[in-house]
Every structure is written in C-alpha cells, then in structure tokens.
Motif scaffolding. Structure first.
Motif, PDB file in Angstrom:
ATOM      1  N   SER A  28       0.840  -1.190   0.000  1.00 50.33           N
ATOM      2  CA  SER A  28       0.000   0.000   0.000  1.00 50.33           C
ATOM      3  C   SER A  28       0.878   1.243   0.000  1.00 50.33           C
ATOM      4  CB  SER A  28      -0.894  -0.011   1.237  1.00 50.33           C
ATOM      5  OG  SER A  28      -1.618   1.164   1.311  1.00 50.33           O
ATOM      6  N   VAL A  29       0.627   2.130  -0.940  1.00 54.33           N
ATOM      7  CA  VAL A  29       1.408   3.357  -1.067  1.00 54.33           C
ATOM      8  C   VAL A  29       0.631   4.478  -0.390  1.00 54.33           C
ATOM      9  CG1 VAL A  29       2.410   4.991  -2.684  1.00 54.33           C
ATOM     10  CG2 VAL A  29       2.367   2.565  -3.246  1.00 54.33           C
ATOM     11  N   PRO A  30       1.245   5.124   0.607  1.00 54.56           N
ATOM     12  CA  PRO A  30       0.519   6.228   1.253  1.00 54.56           C
ATOM     13  C   PRO A  30       0.351   7.395   0.283  1.00 54.56           C
ATOM     14  CG  PRO A  30       2.759   6.080   2.090  1.00 54.56           C
ATOM     15  CD  PRO A  30       2.561   4.921   1.172  1.00 54.56           C
ATOM     16  N   LYS A  31      -0.765   8.053   0.387  1.00 57.87           N
ATOM     17  CA  LYS A  31      -1.002   9.205  -0.475  1.00 57.87           C
ATOM     18  C   LYS A  31      -1.515  10.369   0.357  1.00 57.87           C
ATOM     19  CE  LYS A  31      -5.686   8.203  -1.997  1.00 57.87           C
ATOM     20  NZ  LYS A  31      -6.539   8.010  -3.139  1.00 57.87           N
ATOM     21  N   ARG A  32      -1.293  11.549  -0.169  1.00 54.31           N
ATOM     22  CA  ARG A  32      -1.749  12.772   0.493  1.00 54.31           C
ATOM     23  C   ARG A  32      -2.562  13.558  -0.508  1.00 54.31           C
ATOM     24  NH1 ARG A  32       2.497  17.152   2.095  1.00 54.31           N
ATOM     25  NH2 ARG A  32       1.399  18.500   0.699  1.00 54.31           N
ATOM     26  N   GLU A  33      -3.779  13.884  -0.138  1.00 57.80           N
ATOM     27  CA  GLU A  33      -4.644  14.661  -1.018  1.00 57.80           C
ATOM     28  C   GLU A  33      -4.826  16.050  -0.422  1.00 57.80           C
ATOM     29  OE1 GLU A  33      -8.159  12.300  -1.302  1.00 57.80           O
ATOM     30  OE2 GLU A  33      -7.344  11.134  -2.956  1.00 57.80           O
ATOM     31  N   LYS A  34      -4.748  17.042  -1.296  1.00 60.80           N
ATOM     32  CA  LYS A  34      -4.891  18.420  -0.851  1.00 60.80           C
ATOM     33  C   LYS A  34      -5.746  19.157  -1.866  1.00 60.80           C
ATOM     34  CE  LYS A  34      -2.174  22.436   0.456  1.00 60.80           C
ATOM     35  NZ  LYS A  34      -0.833  22.986   0.610  1.00 60.80           N
ATOM     36  N   THR A  35      -6.720  19.911  -1.387  1.00 57.75           N
ATOM     37  CA  THR A  35      -7.561  20.731  -2.248  1.00 57.75           C
ATOM     38  C   THR A  35      -7.228  22.188  -1.979  1.00 57.75           C
ATOM     39  OG1 THR A  35      -9.325  19.097  -2.210  1.00 57.75           O
ATOM     40  CG2 THR A  35      -9.924  21.330  -2.859  1.00 57.75           C
ATOM     41  N   ILE A  36      -6.830  22.884  -3.026  1.00 57.03           N
ATOM     42  CA  ILE A  36      -6.531  24.305  -2.916  1.00 57.03           C
ATOM     43  C   ILE A  36      -7.802  25.047  -3.314  1.00 57.03           C
ATOM     44  CG2 ILE A  36      -5.084  26.187  -3.745  1.00 57.03           C
ATOM     45  CD1 ILE A  36      -2.946  24.024  -4.332  1.00 57.03           C
ATOM     46  N   PRO A  37      -8.390  25.817  -2.409  1.00 63.70           N
ATOM     47  CA  PRO A  37      -9.663  26.476  -2.700  1.00 63.70           C
ATOM     48  C   PRO A  37      -9.514  27.550  -3.785  1.00 63.70           C
ATOM     49  CG  PRO A  37      -8.795  27.223  -0.607  1.00 63.70           C
ATOM     50  CD  PRO A  37      -7.889  26.127  -1.076  1.00 63.70           C
ATOM     51  N   SER A  63     -10.268  41.208 -17.896  1.00 61.10           N
ATOM     52  CA  SER A  63      -9.990  41.643 -16.521  1.00 61.10           C
ATOM     53  C   SER A  63      -8.521  41.473 -16.138  1.00 61.10           C
ATOM     54  CB  SER A  63     -10.860  40.866 -15.528  1.00 61.10           C
ATOM     55  OG  SER A  63     -10.420  39.526 -15.435  1.00 61.10           O
ATOM     56  N   GLY A  64      -7.820  40.571 -16.788  1.00 59.43           N
ATOM     57  CA  GLY A  64      -6.429  40.309 -16.445  1.00 59.43           C
ATOM     58  C   GLY A  64      -6.262  39.351 -15.284  1.00 59.43           C
ATOM     59  N   ARG A  65      -7.395  38.901 -14.725  1.00 56.99           N
ATOM     60  CA  ARG A  65      -7.349  37.971 -13.595  1.00 56.99           C
ATOM     61  C   ARG A  65      -8.314  36.828 -13.821  1.00 56.99           C
ATOM     62  NH1 ARG A  65      -8.778  41.963  -8.926  1.00 56.99           N
ATOM     63  NH2 ARG A  65     -10.208  42.607 -10.533  1.00 56.99           N
ATOM     64  N   VAL A  66      -8.007  35.678 -13.223  1.00 57.20           N
ATOM     65  CA  VAL A  66      -8.867  34.505 -13.311  1.00 57.20           C
ATOM     66  C   VAL A  66      -8.955  33.858 -11.931  1.00 57.20           C
ATOM     67  CG1 VAL A  66      -8.443  34.004 -15.745  1.00 57.20           C
ATOM     68  CG2 VAL A  66      -6.924  33.057 -14.032  1.00 57.20           C
ATOM     69  N   ILE A  67      -9.979  33.039 -11.732  1.00 55.69           N
ATOM     70  CA  ILE A  67     -10.142  32.303 -10.484  1.00 55.69           C
ATOM     71  C   ILE A  67      -9.731  30.860 -10.752  1.00 55.69           C
ATOM     72  CG2 ILE A  67     -11.778  31.506  -8.739  1.00 55.69           C
ATOM     73  CD1 ILE A  67     -13.433  34.026  -9.401  1.00 55.69           C
ATOM     74  N   VAL A  68      -8.837  30.339  -9.926  1.00 55.08           N
ATOM     75  CA  VAL A  68      -8.349  28.974 -10.102  1.00 55.08           C
ATOM     76  C   VAL A  68      -8.513  28.184  -8.804  1.00 55.08           C
ATOM     77  CG1 VAL A  68      -6.673  29.597 -11.876  1.00 55.08           C
ATOM     78  CG2 VAL A  68      -5.976  29.588  -9.498  1.00 55.08           C
ATOM     79  N   SER A  69      -8.600  26.868  -8.953  1.00 53.62           N
ATOM     80  CA  SER A  69      -8.582  25.952  -7.816  1.00 53.62           C
ATOM     81  C   SER A  69      -7.861  24.699  -8.288  1.00 53.62           C
ATOM     82  CB  SER A  69      -9.998  25.615  -7.345  1.00 53.62           C
ATOM     83  OG  SER A  69     -10.685  24.933  -8.364  1.00 53.62           O
ATOM     84  N   CYS A  70      -7.463  23.865  -7.359  1.00 49.62           N
ATOM     85  CA  CYS A  70      -6.660  22.714  -7.737  1.00 49.62           C
ATOM     86  C   CYS A  70      -6.843  21.593  -6.726  1.00 49.62           C
ATOM     87  CB  CYS A  70      -5.190  23.129  -7.809  1.00 49.62           C
ATOM     88  SG  CYS A  70      -4.108  21.843  -8.384  1.00 49.62           S
ATOM     89  N   GLU A  71      -6.811  20.353  -7.221  1.00 52.24           N
ATOM     90  CA  GLU A  71      -6.793  19.174  -6.366  1.00 52.24           C
ATOM     91  C   GLU A  71      -5.486  18.450  -6.648  1.00 52.24           C
ATOM     92  OE1 GLU A  71     -10.263  16.771  -6.780  1.00 52.24           O
ATOM     93  OE2 GLU A  71     -11.595  18.479  -6.582  1.00 52.24           O
ATOM     94  N   VAL A  72      -4.703  18.213  -5.602  1.00 51.98           N
ATOM     95  CA  VAL A  72      -3.388  17.598  -5.757  1.00 51.98           C
ATOM     96  C   VAL A  72      -3.362  16.292  -4.975  1.00 51.98           C
ATOM     97  CG1 VAL A  72      -0.918  17.901  -5.376  1.00 51.98           C
ATOM     98  CG2 VAL A  72      -2.332  19.876  -5.925  1.00 51.98           C
TER      99      VAL A  72
END
Length: 86
Positions: A28-37, A63-72
């Motif tokens: 079993s490989v340990p994993k770490r999940e992180k959600t960047i809001p 606008s020159g700006r965007v909203i981003v989120s990410c799941e790692v």
C-alpha cells in the motif's frame, strides 16, 4: 465570490474521486490529497494585461485575472536502491 465558492463545493461533491492508487505495487502506497480552494491569480494567457494580440483576452474576458482551484494527490513511496555489489 460566494457564488463561485458554492459552485466549487457542488462540483467537489459531485465528482468525489474514488481512491486511485497505483495498481502495479503490492504494498500500500501512502497518499496525500490536498484541495486548494478557489483564489484569484493573474491570467497566464494575456499576462494580466486583459488584451492578447489586440483583442480582449478570451480567458479572462479583459480583466487580467482569473479564479483557479486545484486538487493535488501526492503518492509517497520509499526509494530502496538495488545492491549490485558482489
């Protein structure tokens, strides 16, 4: 911004990923999940200018700006070198 957070939460609940681990290992490989809001960053397409090639940027709509989120997901496995010495 509140509306965007609600959409993000609904999308997260709708697409709850099943545990996906590499199948080629027996241990079993340990994993770490992180959600960047969601957060606001500079548009990478127009470099924050709002214009690209003389027209309004299609990514940020000027606008020159965007909203981003990410799941790692990070999988951690020990490195055990082979001992080739005889």
């Amino acid at each position: 911004m509140n509306n965007i957070l609600e959409r993000f939460r609904r999308k997260q609940q709708k697409h709850q990923p099943e545990a996906q681990q590499p199948t080629d290992t027996k241990v079993s490989v340990p994993k770490r999940e992180k959600t960047i809001p969601p957060h606001i960053v500079t548009c990478k397409v127009c470099e924050g200018k709002g214009m690209k090639e003389g027209t309004i940027c299609p990514q940020c709509k000027g606008s020159g700006r965007v909203i981003v989120s990410c799941e790692v997901t990070t999988y951690v496995a020990a490195y055990v070198p082979e001992n080739n010495q005889k």
